[in-house]
Scaffold this active site. Structure first.
Site, PDB file in Angstrom:
ATOM      1  N   ARG A 231       3.777  54.314  17.110  1.00  0.00           N
ATOM      2  CA  ARG A 231       4.003  54.696  15.714  1.00  0.00           C
ATOM      3  C   ARG A 231       4.697  56.053  15.713  1.00  0.00           C
ATOM      4  NH1 ARG A 231       3.478  50.174  14.727  1.00  0.00           N
ATOM      5  NH2 ARG A 231       2.038  49.102  13.331  1.00  0.00           N
ATOM      6  N   GLU A 260      10.562  56.523   9.292  1.00  0.00           N
ATOM      7  CA  GLU A 260      11.356  55.285   9.374  1.00  0.00           C
ATOM      8  C   GLU A 260      11.324  54.442   8.098  1.00  0.00           C
ATOM      9  OE1 GLU A 260       9.139  53.506  12.761  1.00  0.00           O
ATOM     10  OE2 GLU A 260       8.688  51.839  11.405  1.00  0.00           O
ATOM     11  N   HIS A 292      12.290  49.854  15.358  1.00  0.00           N
ATOM     12  CA  HIS A 292      10.952  49.238  15.397  1.00  0.00           C
ATOM     13  C   HIS A 292      11.037  47.735  15.701  1.00  0.00           C
ATOM     14  CE1 HIS A 292       6.654  49.958  13.725  1.00  0.00           C
ATOM     15  NE2 HIS A 292       6.639  49.000  14.640  1.00  0.00           N
TER      16      HIS A 292
HETATM   17  P1  NAD Z   1      -5.040  48.103  21.012  1.00  0.00           P
HETATM   18  O1  NAD Z   1      -5.953  48.304  19.853  1.00  0.00           O
HETATM   19  O2  NAD Z   1      -5.236  46.924  21.904  1.00  0.00           O
HETATM   20  O3  NAD Z   1      -5.043  49.409  21.949  1.00  0.00           O
HETATM   21  C1  NAD Z   1      -4.986  50.718  21.473  1.00  0.00           C
HETATM   22  C2  NAD Z   1      -5.667  51.604  22.510  1.00  0.00           C
HETATM   23  O4  NAD Z   1      -5.496  52.968  22.098  1.00  0.00           O
HETATM   24  C3  NAD Z   1      -7.170  51.354  22.639  1.00  0.00           C
HETATM   25  O5  NAD Z   1      -7.535  51.180  23.998  1.00  0.00           O
HETATM   26  C4  NAD Z   1      -7.802  52.626  22.079  1.00  0.00           C
HETATM   27  O6  NAD Z   1      -9.017  52.964  22.696  1.00  0.00           O
HETATM   28  C5  NAD Z   1      -6.714  53.632  22.387  1.00  0.00           C
HETATM   29  N1  NAD Z   1      -6.848  54.862  21.634  1.00  0.00           N
HETATM   30  C6  NAD Z   1      -7.495  55.074  20.448  1.00  0.00           C
HETATM   31  N2  NAD Z   1      -7.437  56.385  20.130  1.00  0.00           N
HETATM   32  C7  NAD Z   1      -6.750  56.988  21.118  1.00  0.00           C
HETATM   33  C8  NAD Z   1      -6.388  58.336  21.370  1.00  0.00           C
HETATM   34  N3  NAD Z   1      -6.757  59.325  20.549  1.00  0.00           N
HETATM   35  N4  NAD Z   1      -5.667  58.617  22.485  1.00  0.00           N
HETATM   36  C9  NAD Z   1      -5.323  57.628  23.349  1.00  0.00           C
HETATM   37  N5  NAD Z   1      -5.664  56.340  23.180  1.00  0.00           N
HETATM   38  C10 NAD Z   1      -6.358  56.028  22.077  1.00  0.00           C
HETATM   39  O7  NAD Z   1      -3.580  48.114  20.398  1.00  0.00           O
HETATM   40  P2  NAD Z   1      -2.250  47.487  21.026  1.00  0.00           P
HETATM   41  O8  NAD Z   1      -2.119  46.075  20.618  1.00  0.00           O
HETATM   42  O9  NAD Z   1      -2.183  47.845  22.458  1.00  0.00           O
HETATM   43  O10 NAD Z   1      -1.146  48.305  20.195  1.00  0.00           O
HETATM   44  C11 NAD Z   1      -0.967  49.689  20.365  1.00  0.00           C
HETATM   45  C12 NAD Z   1      -0.071  50.210  19.270  1.00  0.00           C
HETATM   46  O11 NAD Z   1       1.254  49.665  19.438  1.00  0.00           O
HETATM   47  C13 NAD Z   1      -0.463  49.746  17.847  1.00  0.00           C
HETATM   48  O12 NAD Z   1      -1.413  50.621  17.292  1.00  0.00           O
HETATM   49  C14 NAD Z   1       0.828  49.805  17.116  1.00  0.00           C
HETATM   50  O13 NAD Z   1       0.937  51.087  16.520  1.00  0.00           O
HETATM   51  C15 NAD Z   1       1.905  49.679  18.197  1.00  0.00           C
HETATM   52  N6  NAD Z   1       2.734  48.472  18.085  1.00  0.00           N
HETATM   53  C16 NAD Z   1       4.097  48.610  18.030  1.00  0.00           C
HETATM   54  C17 NAD Z   1       4.911  47.483  17.962  1.00  0.00           C
HETATM   55  C18 NAD Z   1       6.417  47.589  17.936  1.00  0.00           C
HETATM   56  O14 NAD Z   1       7.085  46.634  17.529  1.00  0.00           O
HETATM   57  N7  NAD Z   1       7.005  48.677  18.367  1.00  0.00           N
HETATM   58  C19 NAD Z   1       4.328  46.214  17.936  1.00  0.00           C
HETATM   59  C20 NAD Z   1       2.935  46.114  18.020  1.00  0.00           C
HETATM   60  C21 NAD Z   1       2.138  47.240  18.097  1.00  0.00           C
END
Ligand code: NAD
Length: 327
Positions: A231, A260, A292
């Site tokens: 994000r 964005e 994105h």
């Molecule tokens: P997820 O919930 O499986 O994993 C997120 C991880 O981040 C968890 O292990 C959590 O413990 C950890 N976390 C929480 N707080 C934290 C902190 N302060 N510091 C470090 N780690 C922390 O989520 P995911 O499916 O792996 O997705 C991750 C992120 O990717 C989503 O939140 C979303 O913002 C982003 N995303 C982007 C796209 C894209 O098209 N670019 C698509 C999907 C998801």
């Protein structure tokens, strides 16, 4: 079930229309408008709205949806920082797609890293103009370099697998470490200090807002690569620009950007760019920005449609809402 589908792009309809026809038979009206204060009244008469990452649903909008009898907000995403969850509690269900294809995003993060490192985007344009000069296109091996993965959830773990496939050493930071994961967890300061590549895979929360700021950039190695497919607001853009000017970053890949909303996913090629920071970022030769699109594969978009429609079905049938993000 009647669903008002906001921020529709042509590619959204591919899976939603066919899967809905085959399995559910909901009434889905595909609206081009983003979901915002001015367009929320379009949801009148619908049971649910379906939104994407740059549709921000604020507390007053939730109040209005509630008054109009809308029962659910269906997110076509895994991230849910764009909905005021406190305001939604006891009023409206908020359902997300927790996992659709972590590999889609992780593979894209690696694609961004490889591009900024090896300048394949520049080689492409040079050779099309019959410029076969390779000056300025020297990259570095990733083999045995250290990748720092922030957030070891589904996408972070997929990225770790990919980095290990490149024989990189991997460090990870996550306040909730996964004990089954074979990776070296370190404190974030150590990760920033020792990584050659930093890839962000944590959600946007109050805690992670501007995780990459002046202080953390100050801890990084000179010549580090930074990739953000998570994000935009994880990074303080003005500090990033300052770090780029100071030569801290060898390359930066940004699939997301703080401001964005209203810009990404739109064709603004005939407009004057009013966002000075975005204009500055696009001026750096070692910054790659995309709109994105880490999620944008056939497999991921199909899975998003499947899970979103299944969420709508659970809502309609009064079943357990296993993908609810409102506790
Ligand atoms: P997820 O919930 O499986 O994993 C997120 C991880 O981040 C968890 O292990 C959590 O413990 C950890 N976390 C929480 N707080 C934290 C902190 N302060 N510091 C470090 N780690 C922390 O989520 P995911 O499916 O792996 O997705 C991750 C992120 O990717 C989503 O939140 C979303 O913002 C982003 N995303 C982007 C796209 C894209 O098209 N670019 C698509 C999907 C998801």
């Amino acid at each position: 079930m009647k669903i008002a589908f906001y921020s529709t792009k042509p590619y959204d309809k591919i899976w939603f229309e066919s899967l809905n026809r085959e399995k559910y038979g909901f009434t889905i009206d595909f609206l081009e408008s983003p979901c915002k204060e001015a367009s929320i009244s379009l949801a009148r008469g619908y049971d649910a709205i379906c939104i994407f990452v740059n549709d921000h649903v604020t507390a007053p909008m939730i109040q209005k949806l509630h008054q109009m009898g809308v029962k659910g907000i269906l997110l076509r995403s895994s991230g849910y920082n764009n909905v005021d969850l406190k305001a939604a509690k006891d009023k409206i269900a908020v359902l997300r797609v927790p996992s659709y294809s972590p590999e889609a995003v992780a593979e894209y993060a690696m694609a961004m890293l490889l591009t900024v490192n090896r300048y394949t985007h520049k080689a492409y344009t040079r050779t099309r103009e019959f410029n076969m000069n390779i000056n300025g296109l020297m990259g570095q091996d990733l083999f045995r370099k250290t990748a720092g993965i922030v957030g070891t959830g589904k996408i972070g773990q997929a990225m770790i697998r990919i980095c290990k496939g490149f024989s990189m050493d991997v460090l990870a930071y996550d306040p909730y470490p996964d004990e089954h994961l074979s990776v070296k967890y370190v404190e974030k300061e150590e990760l920033f200090r020792d990584s050659d590549v930093i890839s962000l895979h944590c959600p946007l929360t109050d805690e992670t807002h501007h995780l990459i700021d002046k202080e953390s950039i100050g801890q990084m190695k000179k010549g580090v690569y930074l990739v953000n497919t998570s994000r935009g607001a994880l990074i303080d853009t003005s500090c990033l620009i300052e770090g780029l000017i100071q030569g801290i970053f060898a390359g930066v890949g940004l699939d997301v950007y703080e401001e964005e909303e209203g810009v990404f996913y739109e064709d603004r090629s005939n407009d004057i760019m009013m966002d000075e920071e975005l204009a500055r970022l696009t001026s750096f030769p070692n910054v790659l920005i995309s709109s994105h699109m880490g999620f944008f594969t056939k497999e991921a978009t199909k899975a998003i449609a499947e899970v979103t429609l299944e969420n709508a079905y659970a809502l309609e049938q009064g079943k357990e809402l296993k993908n609810s993000v409102v506790s």
